[in-house]
Scaffold this motif. Structure first.
Motif, PDB file in Angstrom:
ATOM      1  N   PHE A  53      44.030   3.183  -2.542  1.00 36.16           N
ATOM      2  CA  PHE A  53      43.521   2.478  -1.361  1.00 36.16           C
ATOM      3  C   PHE A  53      44.704   2.153  -0.465  1.00 36.16           C
ATOM      4  O   PHE A  53      45.655   1.507  -0.915  1.00 36.16           O
ATOM      5  N   GLN A  54      44.651   2.633   0.762  1.00 39.90           N
ATOM      6  CA  GLN A  54      45.719   2.423   1.738  1.00 39.90           C
ATOM      7  C   GLN A  54      47.090   2.802   1.149  1.00 39.90           C
ATOM      8  O   GLN A  54      48.051   2.047   1.207  1.00 39.90           O
ATOM      9  N   ASP A  55      47.134   3.993   0.558  1.00 37.01           N
ATOM     10  CA  ASP A  55      48.359   4.567  -0.017  1.00 37.01           C
ATOM     11  C   ASP A  55      48.952   3.772  -1.171  1.00 37.01           C
ATOM     12  O   ASP A  55      50.139   3.872  -1.462  1.00 37.01           O
ATOM     13  N   ARG A  56      48.121   2.979  -1.834  1.00 46.38           N
ATOM     14  CA  ARG A  56      48.592   2.212  -2.996  1.00 46.38           C
ATOM     15  C   ARG A  56      47.680   2.472  -4.176  1.00 46.38           C
ATOM     16  O   ARG A  56      46.491   2.698  -4.033  1.00 46.38           O
ATOM     17  N   LEU A  57      48.253   2.380  -5.360  1.00 53.43           N
ATOM     18  CA  LEU A  57      47.471   2.509  -6.580  1.00 53.43           C
ATOM     19  C   LEU A  57      46.823   1.169  -6.891  1.00 53.43           C
ATOM     20  O   LEU A  57      47.503   0.142  -6.960  1.00 53.43           O
ATOM     21  N   ILE A  58      45.519   1.184  -7.075  1.00 56.24           N
ATOM     22  CA  ILE A  58      44.754  -0.004  -7.456  1.00 56.24           C
ATOM     23  C   ILE A  58      44.301   0.207  -8.901  1.00 56.24           C
ATOM     24  O   ILE A  58      43.740   1.246  -9.240  1.00 56.24           O
ATOM     25  N   VAL A  59      44.557  -0.783  -9.745  1.00 52.20           N
ATOM     26  CA  VAL A  59      44.262  -0.676 -11.173  1.00 52.20           C
ATOM     27  C   VAL A  59      43.223  -1.722 -11.554  1.00 52.20           C
ATOM     28  O   VAL A  59      43.452  -2.919 -11.395  1.00 52.20           O
ATOM     29  N   ASP A  85      36.145   6.363   1.867  1.00 49.30           N
ATOM     30  CA  ASP A  85      37.087   6.614   2.966  1.00 49.30           C
ATOM     31  C   ASP A  85      36.444   6.633   4.341  1.00 49.30           C
ATOM     32  O   ASP A  85      37.078   6.276   5.324  1.00 49.30           O
ATOM     33  N   ARG A  86      35.190   6.995   4.428  1.00 49.16           N
ATOM     34  CA  ARG A  86      34.512   7.027   5.729  1.00 49.16           C
ATOM     35  C   ARG A  86      34.552   5.663   6.420  1.00 49.16           C
ATOM     36  O   ARG A  86      34.673   5.568   7.626  1.00 49.16           O
ATOM     37  N   TYR A  87      34.456   4.609   5.628  1.00 44.56           N
ATOM     38  CA  TYR A  87      34.444   3.248   6.175  1.00 44.56           C
ATOM     39  C   TYR A  87      35.687   2.445   5.803  1.00 44.56           C
ATOM     40  O   TYR A  87      35.756   1.255   6.069  1.00 44.56           O
ATOM     41  N   ASN A  88      36.659   3.100   5.132  1.00 44.07           N
ATOM     42  CA  ASN A  88      37.870   2.440   4.672  1.00 44.07           C
ATOM     43  C   ASN A  88      37.541   1.206   3.819  1.00 44.07           C
ATOM     44  O   ASN A  88      38.132   0.142   3.978  1.00 44.07           O
ATOM     45  N   LEU A  89      36.589   1.382   2.910  1.00 36.37           N
ATOM     46  CA  LEU A  89      36.148   0.298   2.031  1.00 36.37           C
ATOM     47  C   LEU A  89      36.473   0.622   0.583  1.00 36.37           C
ATOM     48  O   LEU A  89      36.329   1.762   0.149  1.00 36.37           O
ATOM     49  N   LEU A  90      36.870  -0.385  -0.145  1.00 36.75           N
ATOM     50  CA  LEU A  90      37.079  -0.269  -1.585  1.00 36.75           C
ATOM     51  C   LEU A  90      35.955  -1.041  -2.265  1.00 36.75           C
ATOM     52  O   LEU A  90      35.868  -2.259  -2.123  1.00 36.75           O
ATOM     53  N   LEU A  91      35.064  -0.329  -2.954  1.00 37.24           N
ATOM     54  CA  LEU A  91      33.948  -0.966  -3.646  1.00 37.24           C
ATOM     55  C   LEU A  91      34.385  -1.335  -5.043  1.00 37.24           C
ATOM     56  O   LEU A  91      34.908  -0.513  -5.784  1.00 37.24           O
ATOM     57  N   LEU A  92      34.161  -2.602  -5.408  1.00 38.44           N
ATOM     58  CA  LEU A  92      34.701  -3.161  -6.664  1.00 38.44           C
ATOM     59  C   LEU A  92      33.579  -3.749  -7.515  1.00 38.44           C
ATOM     60  O   LEU A  92      33.388  -4.960  -7.555  1.00 38.44           O
ATOM     61  N   PRO A  93      32.853  -2.927  -8.247  1.00 38.54           N
ATOM     62  CA  PRO A  93      31.800  -3.456  -9.122  1.00 38.54           C
ATOM     63  C   PRO A  93      32.390  -4.175 -10.348  1.00 38.54           C
ATOM     64  O   PRO A  93      33.269  -3.652 -11.012  1.00 38.54           O
TER      65      PRO A  93
END
Length: 194
Positions: free
Chosen positions: A138-144, A181-189
């Motif tokens: 997300f935004q060129d960063r690794l999200i864990v 990516d279409r909406y630049n959203l990170l969905l976090l269930p």
């Protein structure tokens, strides 16, 4: 049951319990591409190209090892384990050993590289007793995503940057984490909701 769909070239693949399957347009069926064995689940996979132009599929298995596929031949990795994979730009990342992430140092130049020396600089993500459930970019960063928190690493990919959020511990937290990516959203269930 499929848990991941991947497009490689013009072909679609589905990963799930025991098999990697390839879509057969003519017969409208999912044909077996690879049988990983009884009781084995394909946990995650990515198709990685880097700057080389060569596509390689990486598939992490419930046994802890992973396989590579060049569109013709399946090859088991002999250099380590993987639980999850993620591609961020020209970088290939993997999660392994419960709480560690590592980047393929030559991935951009050689998409099918799987030499031990290519994987260097592992980063421990929090408590070893709390497994990683997903990784994404997300935004060129690794999200864990872990069972109890969401974390990120520094832009230079050398250390844990920060905890982004904590949640009540659950094995399903963040498993379906997705960057839209279409909406630049990170969905976090998570157990707490979306």
């Amino acid at each position: 049951t499929f848990n991941k769909y991947l497009k490689m070239g013009s072909d679609w693949y589905a990963l799930g319990v025991r098999y990697a399957r390839k879509w057969n347009t003519g017969a409208a069926t999912w044909d077996i591409s690879k049988d990983f064995g009884v009781g084995v689940n394909a946990l995650d996979g990515v198709v990685f190209r880097g700057t080389s132009g060569v596509q390689t599929m990486y598939v992490a298995l419930s046994t802890g090892n992973y396989w590579l596929f060049d569109g013709t031949t399946w090859t088991v990795s002999t250099v380590g384990a993987a639980l999850r994979f993620c591609v961020i730009g020209n970088d290939l990342w993997k999660a392994y050993d419960t709480n560690k992430v590592i980047k393929n140092q030559v991935g951009a130049a050689a998409a099918s590289s799987d030499v031990a020396a290519d994987w260097a600089g592992s980063i421990s993500m929090g408590d070893f007793n709390v497994p990683i459930t997903a990784i994404t970019g997300f935004q060129d960063r690794l999200i864990v995503g872990k069972e109890d928190r969401l974390m990120t690493i520094t832009k230079d990919a050398t250390a844990v940057d920060q905890d982004l959020m904590s949640v009540p511990r659950d094995t399903e937290n963040f498993k379906a984490m997705y960057f839209w990516d279409r909406y630049n959203l990170l969905l976090l269930p998570s157990l707490s909701g979306l």
